[in-house]
Design a protein around this motif. Structure first.
Motif, PDB file in Angstrom:
ATOM      1  N   UNK A 119      -7.100 -13.340 -20.148  1.00  0.00           N
ATOM      2  CA  UNK A 119      -7.708 -14.170 -21.200  1.00  0.00           C
ATOM      3  C   UNK A 119      -9.213 -14.349 -21.031  1.00  0.00           C
ATOM      4  N   UNK A 120      -9.725 -14.208 -19.806  1.00  0.00           N
ATOM      5  CA  UNK A 120     -11.159 -14.401 -19.558  1.00  0.00           C
ATOM      6  C   UNK A 120     -11.795 -13.102 -19.095  1.00  0.00           C
ATOM      7  N   UNK A 121     -13.012 -12.843 -19.573  1.00  0.00           N
ATOM      8  CA  UNK A 121     -13.744 -11.654 -19.149  1.00  0.00           C
ATOM      9  C   UNK A 121     -14.530 -11.893 -17.861  1.00  0.00           C
ATOM     10  N   UNK A 122     -14.658 -13.153 -17.476  1.00  0.00           N
ATOM     11  CA  UNK A 122     -15.425 -13.477 -16.267  1.00  0.00           C
ATOM     12  C   UNK A 122     -14.710 -12.961 -15.030  1.00  0.00           C
ATOM     13  N   UNK A 123     -15.490 -12.349 -14.128  1.00  0.00           N
ATOM     14  CA  UNK A 123     -14.941 -11.880 -12.862  1.00  0.00           C
ATOM     15  C   UNK A 123     -15.661 -12.525 -11.682  1.00  0.00           C
ATOM     16  N   UNK A 124     -16.188 -13.723 -11.910  1.00  0.00           N
ATOM     17  CA  UNK A 124     -16.840 -14.466 -10.830  1.00  0.00           C
ATOM     18  C   UNK A 124     -15.768 -15.110  -9.965  1.00  0.00           C
ATOM     19  N   UNK A 125     -15.879 -14.893  -8.677  1.00  0.00           N
ATOM     20  CA  UNK A 125     -14.913 -15.428  -7.728  1.00  0.00           C
ATOM     21  C   UNK A 125     -15.542 -16.596  -6.974  1.00  0.00           C
ATOM     22  N   UNK A 126     -14.971 -17.775  -7.172  1.00  0.00           N
ATOM     23  CA  UNK A 126     -15.457 -18.961  -6.477  1.00  0.00           C
ATOM     24  C   UNK A 126     -14.281 -19.872  -6.152  1.00  0.00           C
ATOM     25  N   UNK A 127     -14.556 -20.933  -5.437  1.00  0.00           N
ATOM     26  CA  UNK A 127     -13.528 -21.908  -5.089  1.00  0.00           C
ATOM     27  C   UNK A 127     -12.929 -22.494  -6.365  1.00  0.00           C
ATOM     28  N   UNK A 128     -11.609 -22.505  -6.444  1.00  0.00           N
ATOM     29  CA  UNK A 128     -10.933 -23.099  -7.592  1.00  0.00           C
ATOM     30  C   UNK A 128     -10.750 -22.163  -8.768  1.00  0.00           C
ATOM     31  N   UNK A 129     -11.092 -20.884  -8.619  1.00  0.00           N
ATOM     32  CA  UNK A 129     -10.869 -19.939  -9.705  1.00  0.00           C
ATOM     33  C   UNK A 129      -9.375 -19.917 -10.055  1.00  0.00           C
ATOM     34  N   UNK A 130      -9.074 -19.759 -11.331  1.00  0.00           N
ATOM     35  CA  UNK A 130      -7.691 -19.793 -11.794  1.00  0.00           C
ATOM     36  C   UNK A 130      -6.934 -18.560 -11.284  1.00  0.00           C
ATOM     37  N   UNK A 131      -5.932 -18.778 -10.455  1.00  0.00           N
ATOM     38  CA  UNK A 131      -5.124 -17.686  -9.915  1.00  0.00           C
ATOM     39  C   UNK A 131      -3.703 -17.699 -10.460  1.00  0.00           C
ATOM     40  N   UNK A 132      -3.468 -18.472 -11.494  1.00  0.00           N
ATOM     41  CA  UNK A 132      -2.134 -18.540 -12.081  1.00  0.00           C
ATOM     42  C   UNK A 132      -1.812 -17.249 -12.824  1.00  0.00           C
ATOM     43  N   UNK A 133      -0.538 -16.974 -12.972  1.00  0.00           N
ATOM     44  CA  UNK A 133      -0.102 -15.791 -13.712  1.00  0.00           C
ATOM     45  C   UNK A 133       1.333 -15.990 -14.179  1.00  0.00           C
ATOM     46  N   UNK A 134       1.705 -15.249 -15.221  1.00  0.00           N
ATOM     47  CA  UNK A 134       3.085 -15.149 -15.670  1.00  0.00           C
ATOM     48  C   UNK A 134       3.503 -13.691 -15.545  1.00  0.00           C
ATOM     49  N   UNK A 135       4.694 -13.461 -15.059  1.00  0.00           N
ATOM     50  CA  UNK A 135       5.209 -12.108 -14.872  1.00  0.00           C
ATOM     51  C   UNK A 135       6.590 -12.017 -15.517  1.00  0.00           C
ATOM     52  N   UNK A 136       6.749 -11.054 -16.411  1.00  0.00           N
ATOM     53  CA  UNK A 136       8.010 -10.875 -17.113  1.00  0.00           C
ATOM     54  C   UNK A 136       8.478  -9.429 -16.948  1.00  0.00           C
ATOM     55  N   UNK A 137       9.740  -9.254 -16.579  1.00  0.00           N
ATOM     56  CA  UNK A 137      10.352  -7.930 -16.453  1.00  0.00           C
ATOM     57  C   UNK A 137      11.632  -7.928 -17.272  1.00  0.00           C
ATOM     58  N   UNK A 138      11.726  -6.992 -18.220  1.00  0.00           N
ATOM     59  CA  UNK A 138      12.920  -6.885 -19.050  1.00  0.00           C
ATOM     60  C   UNK A 138      13.054  -5.464 -19.562  1.00  0.00           C
ATOM     61  N   UNK A 139      14.261  -5.074 -19.878  1.00  0.00           N
ATOM     62  CA  UNK A 139      14.512  -3.745 -20.433  1.00  0.00           C
ATOM     63  C   UNK A 139      14.325  -3.818 -21.939  1.00  0.00           C
ATOM     64  N   UNK A 140      13.101  -3.472 -22.360  1.00  0.00           N
ATOM     65  CA  UNK A 140      12.765  -3.534 -23.778  1.00  0.00           C
ATOM     66  C   UNK A 140      12.318  -2.146 -24.209  1.00  0.00           C
ATOM     67  N   UNK A 141      12.985  -1.556 -25.143  1.00  0.00           N
ATOM     68  CA  UNK A 141      12.713  -0.183 -25.559  1.00  0.00           C
ATOM     69  C   UNK A 141      11.287  -0.036 -26.076  1.00  0.00           C
ATOM     70  N   UNK A 142      10.555   0.922 -25.471  1.00  0.00           N
ATOM     71  CA  UNK A 142       9.235   1.286 -25.969  1.00  0.00           C
ATOM     72  C   UNK A 142       8.093   0.424 -25.499  1.00  0.00           C
ATOM     73  N   UNK A 143       8.371  -0.735 -24.878  1.00  0.00           N
ATOM     74  CA  UNK A 143       7.282  -1.636 -24.499  1.00  0.00           C
ATOM     75  C   UNK A 143       6.949  -1.554 -23.016  1.00  0.00           C
ATOM     76  N   UNK A 144       7.727  -0.818 -22.270  1.00  0.00           N
ATOM     77  CA  UNK A 144       7.425  -0.674 -20.851  1.00  0.00           C
ATOM     78  C   UNK A 144       8.162  -1.636 -19.977  1.00  0.00           C
ATOM     79  N   UNK A 145       8.438  -2.838 -20.474  1.00  0.00           N
ATOM     80  CA  UNK A 145       9.297  -3.746 -19.738  1.00  0.00           C
ATOM     81  C   UNK A 145       8.637  -4.718 -18.791  1.00  0.00           C
ATOM     82  N   UNK A 146       7.347  -4.500 -18.398  1.00  0.00           N
ATOM     83  CA  UNK A 146       6.686  -5.413 -17.458  1.00  0.00           C
ATOM     84  C   UNK A 146       5.399  -5.926 -18.090  1.00  0.00           C
ATOM     85  N   UNK A 147       5.220  -7.235 -18.048  1.00  0.00           N
ATOM     86  CA  UNK A 147       3.989  -7.848 -18.544  1.00  0.00           C
ATOM     87  C   UNK A 147       3.483  -8.855 -17.531  1.00  0.00           C
TER      88      UNK A 147
END
Length: 547
Positions: A119-147
């Motif tokens: 969501x952010x184009x910034x690549x500045x690494x400092x204390x408190x940088x947002x390290x959260x993430x969502x990971x989804x794996x599913x068998x979905x035709x044509x979409x690759x299955x991992x986001x």
């Protein structure tokens, strides 16, 4: 701080060989009887992921992953993400890449693409940088299955590590599989500061070894390398403004150039790891005088640095100016621990200076620390000091000071009560050179112990495990770090929902053994989890998952 605290494990290792062997075997037998049956059977709701994600759910399907897995989404535009994807692809498909001929077979893989959304184009690494993430794996035709979805590229890095741990090589089909799909993980760190101290003064560590340690830190989702570069024994870092400081190195082959330091910082950033440099003053600095002896109170009384001379602070300022160009992290460690002021009171010109300025030796200690803090603040650093500074003059420290605990428990509650920030490193539980401290003691340590108000809890930045190097060098440093450092890594990353209370140790034990084996597979020489003393060899034949 770093010499006295190493004596304890040494005395333990001096026990007779037969006695030590008996204790080690007895301990290993107890562990195997207590936990052995559960080594590959963690709590049904807990996945083999380390550190444990904040929220997760799993299904019962098995998906195959294409060894030509491609990267899609806007994250593919980031050099940091692309480099990380290539690294993890090499890890995940290490075995299947050995069977290149299988790619010619017409196999319909379930997962062919990894979609990364940042969501952010910034690549500045400092204390408190947002390290959260969502990971989804599913068998979905044509979409690759991992986001992987994240607010920053550094959250993507944490998601890629988790993805890599979900993947397993199936030796029967010679393919990479993801079990228990569909997978939904929503994850974020518990603390913004999750550190490992590396001491390169007591023993020099080659650049490649430091990089190996940094790489392994990323597997456990650490995000700060505290580089304790110089100390009493040696000064291996190049300082262009004061080039003779290099004379304090052990030898001309045991040095770090400016380019080396830049390399370490850039290598770390690509893995979402900040580098906090430490220049420990006014004690722990005797090596400075090898090149500039005027900085000593006298040739026979060399520590602490001479508080009376402008030249002392000129050199310190020159060091800061040069290394500020290298280290962009907002925290800079100024040490301040174990200052024995006898040299000041026993050296004639220093003693006279104290009298003229109506100072005691403790006053001069405070003067030095605060002057060093002011210099760091002018360079837009927030100063970090070991806890002795807080214990001695808590009201005088600058409000931006971060107090680094090490002497024992109960310090952080006092620090945050005064409105200052704190880093937890209680030597009784998180000093890795204390090789008699087992993994569960490391795991059960709690940085927020005794702190109950939410506003004060936020002032605890996190913690760090410390790898002091008086008795560790290239030959055994990684075995001393791993896997016990991983125990602290989970305490700092994961919520306490699954990692505290009743059966947390037994469920963590099997996952930590699995993670240790994962480290081994990735080339990290992590020692067995069940050793009575860290970094000792296995007591006999057996599976990696039983040691």
């Amino acid at each position: 701080m770093a010499w006295w605290h190493c004596n304890k494990p040494t005395s333990l290792t001096n026990t007779s060989t037969s006695h030590t062997l008996f204790i080690t075997i007895a301990f290993a037998f107890f562990i195997s009887q207590s936990f052995g049956a559960r080594i590959l059977q963690p709590h049904n709701s807990l996945p083999f992921i380390w550190p444990l994600p904040a929220k997760f759910s799993f299904g019962n399907e098995t998906l195959s992953v294409d060894p030509t897995l491609s990267l899609t989404g806007n994250g593919a535009a980031s050099p940091i993400v692309r480099a990380a994807f290539d690294r993890y692809k090499g890890i995940v498909f290490k075995n299947s890449n050995s069977y290149g001929f299988l790619r010619t077979v017409n196999v319909a893989y379930d997962v062919t693409k990894l979609n990364v959304v940042v969501r952010s184009k910034s690549e500045e690494l400092q204390l408190g940088v947002d390290e959260s993430y969502n990971l989804f794996v599913a068998k979905v035709s044509g979409s690759g299955g991992i986001t992987i979805e994240a607010n920053t590229v550094f959250g993507v890095l944490r998601g890629l590590e988790t993805f890599s741990q979900l993947c397993s090589f199936d030796y029967s089909t010679k393919t990479v599989q993801i079990y228990k799909a569909p997978v939904s993980i929503r994850d974020k760190p518990r603390f913004p500061y999750r550190g490992l101290l590396l001491d390169t003064s007591r023993h020099y560590l080659p650049i490649d070894v430091i990089k190996q340690i940094i790489e392994s830190m990323s597997y456990a989702k650490f995000n700060v390398l505290h580089w304790h570069i110089v100390d009493t024994q040696s000064f291996p870092l190049e300082v262009p403004t004061y080039p003779k400081l290099w004379k304090g190195s052990y030898s001309k082959w045991e040095r770090y150039t400016v380019e080396d330091a830049y390399d370490i910082v850039n290598f770390s950033k690509m893995r979402g790891i900040n580098v906090m440099a430490e220049v420990d003053v006014p004690g722990h600095a005797e090596s400075w005088g090898a090149g500039y002896p005027d900085i000593w109170p006298s040739p026979t009384c060399r520590s602490p640095l001479d508080v009376t001379k402008k030249f002392t602070f000129d050199v310190l300022s020159g060091i800061m100016t040069d290394i500020r160009k290298i280290f962009p992290f907002e925290l800079f460690h100024l040490g301040g621990d174990e200052v024995n002021t006898d040299c000041w009171t026993n050296t004639t010109h220093v003693n006279k200076w104290l009298q003229v300025h109506n100072m005691t030796a403790n006053d001069a200690y405070q003067y030095f620390v605060l002057k060093a803090q002011s210099m760091a603040l002018l360079k837009n650093w927030s100063p970090v000091n070991w806890e002795e500074t807080f214990n001695t003059f808590p009201r005088k420290l600058h409000p931006r000071t971060v107090v680094h605990n090490w002497l024992g428990p109960g310090v952080c509650p006092k620090v945050v009560a005064r409105g200052l920030r704190c880093i937890f490193s209680n030597q009784g539980v998180w000093y890795l050179d204390h090789i008699d401290v087992p993994w569960d003691v490391v795991y059960n340590a709690e940085p927020l112990e005794g702190i109950h108000e939410a506003s004060q809890q936020k002032l605890v930045l996190g913690g760090e495990v410390c790898m002091w190097a008086e008795r560790a060098d290239t030959s055994d440093v990684q075995q001393t770090i791993w896997p016990r450092a991983a125990a602290a890594a989970e305490r700092l990353w994961s919520t306490t929902q699954y990692t505290s209370g009743g059966n947390s140790n037994s469920t963590a034990f099997s996952r930590l053994q699995y993670f240790r084996c994962l480290l081994n597979r990735r080339g990290v020489p992590a020692a067995p989890v069940t050793n009575f003393y860290a970094r000792t060899a296995p007591i006999g034949p057996g599976s990696c998952f039983d040691q």
